[in-house]
Design a protein around this motif. Sequence first.
Motif, PDB file in Angstrom:
ATOM      1  N   VAL A   1       0.828  -1.206   0.000  1.00  0.00           N
ATOM      2  CA  VAL A   1       0.000   0.000   0.000  1.00  0.00           C
ATOM      3  C   VAL A   1       0.864   1.257   0.000  1.00  0.00           C
ATOM      4  O   VAL A   1       0.686   2.147  -0.841  1.00  0.00           O
TER       5      VAL A   1
ATOM      6  N   VAL B   1      -7.609   3.705   1.295  1.00  0.00           N
ATOM      7  CA  VAL B   1      -6.728   2.541   1.156  1.00  0.00           C
ATOM      8  C   VAL B   1      -5.560   2.652   2.138  1.00  0.00           C
ATOM      9  O   VAL B   1      -5.158   1.671   2.779  1.00  0.00           O
TER      10      VAL B   1
ATOM     11  N   VAL C   1      -5.858   1.333   5.645  1.00  0.00           N
ATOM     12  CA  VAL C   1      -5.669  -0.103   5.886  1.00  0.00           C
ATOM     13  C   VAL C   1      -4.367  -0.352   6.639  1.00  0.00           C
ATOM     14  O   VAL C   1      -4.249  -1.309   7.397  1.00  0.00           O
TER      15      VAL C   1
ATOM     16  N   VAL D   1      -4.940  -0.584  10.256  1.00  0.00           N
ATOM     17  CA  VAL D   1      -5.581  -1.838  10.653  1.00  0.00           C
ATOM     18  C   VAL D   1      -4.545  -2.955  10.772  1.00  0.00           C
ATOM     19  O   VAL D   1      -4.613  -3.805  11.673  1.00  0.00           O
ATOM     20  N   LEU D   2      -3.555  -2.958   9.882  1.00  0.00           N
ATOM     21  CA  LEU D   2      -2.546  -4.014   9.863  1.00  0.00           C
ATOM     22  C   LEU D   2      -1.424  -3.788  10.874  1.00  0.00           C
ATOM     23  O   LEU D   2      -0.702  -4.723  11.217  1.00  0.00           O
TER      24      LEU D   2
END
Length: 413
Positions: free
Chosen positions: A28, A183, A186, A189-190
């Motif tokens: 990303v 995006v 994310v 979140v990870l």
Amino acid sequence: MPATSNPAARFLFDPRFVLLAGSLIALVALGMRHSFGLFLDPIAGSLPDVDREAFGFAIALQNLMWGVAQPFAGMIADRFGSARVIFVGGMLYAGGLVCASAASTSLGLVLGFGVLVGVGLSATSYAVVLGAVGRRFPPERRTSALGIASLGGSLGIFLSVPVTLSLIDSLSWPTALVSLALVAAVICVLAPALSGRSVEPNADQTLKSALGEALSHRGFVLLVLGFFVCGFQLAFIGTHLPAYLLDRHLAPWLGGAALATIGATNIAGTFVCGVLGDILSKKKILVALYLARSGAVAVFVLLVPSDVSTLLFAAVMGFTWLGTVPLTTGIVAQIFGARYLATLVGIVFLMHQIGSFLGAWLGGLVFEHTGNYDIMWWSVVASGVLAAVIHLPINERSLADEGAVPGRVLRNA
């Protein structure tokens, strides 16, 4: 791995899940960055005080902020944990894209694209992510794991252009940037997956002693110089190859095809280099990569350029493009251990970014003064040979094997 009977927690801190999360974060963060140039025309066409120079300055500042902030991001990650740094970096990255989407002047663009995204990249890209992954794998499997994590960045580079083009074509450019910001979220979140402890704990060593150890070590200094060359070469080729092809009266589509070919073969090259790094001498593979780059550039410049020769050149360059990342990071971990890996890799990447700045800038400067890129092409050849030579004296042995003790500064004579 933290001791726990909770199956979900065991999975979260499993090294394989850490590797997957790190690869996705790199995909990303690095992938989106590769597509920012696609916003030049729509933004310059809609904001009254933004031209190519202003947009270019924002991206240049992003690279500079990325490089300067990276060692500090690594230090904070080694002190307080990679997960916290990556989470904050993801927020800054997403916030920078939102800021750029709302920009009505060049100042907003510089703040969003340049400052916020630049600092966000320092916390979500190679140094912090590879530092976290490297700490979770034993030495005999570490370089292949670093190669797979780096592969995420390579895959992101390959995928970013068509995805971003589709967003810009189907939405307005501000909405496309907001979509990319979602995006980027994310990453947050990870981030918790990269909070595990090192498999090589060394609680007695301080950051100060680790820095002294590295900066006194001839091998580390040579690695830093070699990675400076890597940044110089890749930034020049990535920035100026399409223009060079147009100067040689080749079709406009060829520049984009060449960069796409570099992105595709880069995926295979990064993976292969990571796997080989666990089997063979990492420094010898780096020597081979730098010599291959120099040879490919020399042949490409000496031949009459054509579609076929250009794509073959791009394929060779792509295979060597980011293969240096897991190998260089692997040598740092092999010599100094994984405790302060993010800090030390951050210093190495700072020099890479300085080289990148000079490669992109000097390419344009030389062209404006001479009317061609000849000096730059042969500088790439010469610097690649020099990088190969300076890697040869590096001692890859672990300081622990040489009897180093925490807090003691050793010199590699």
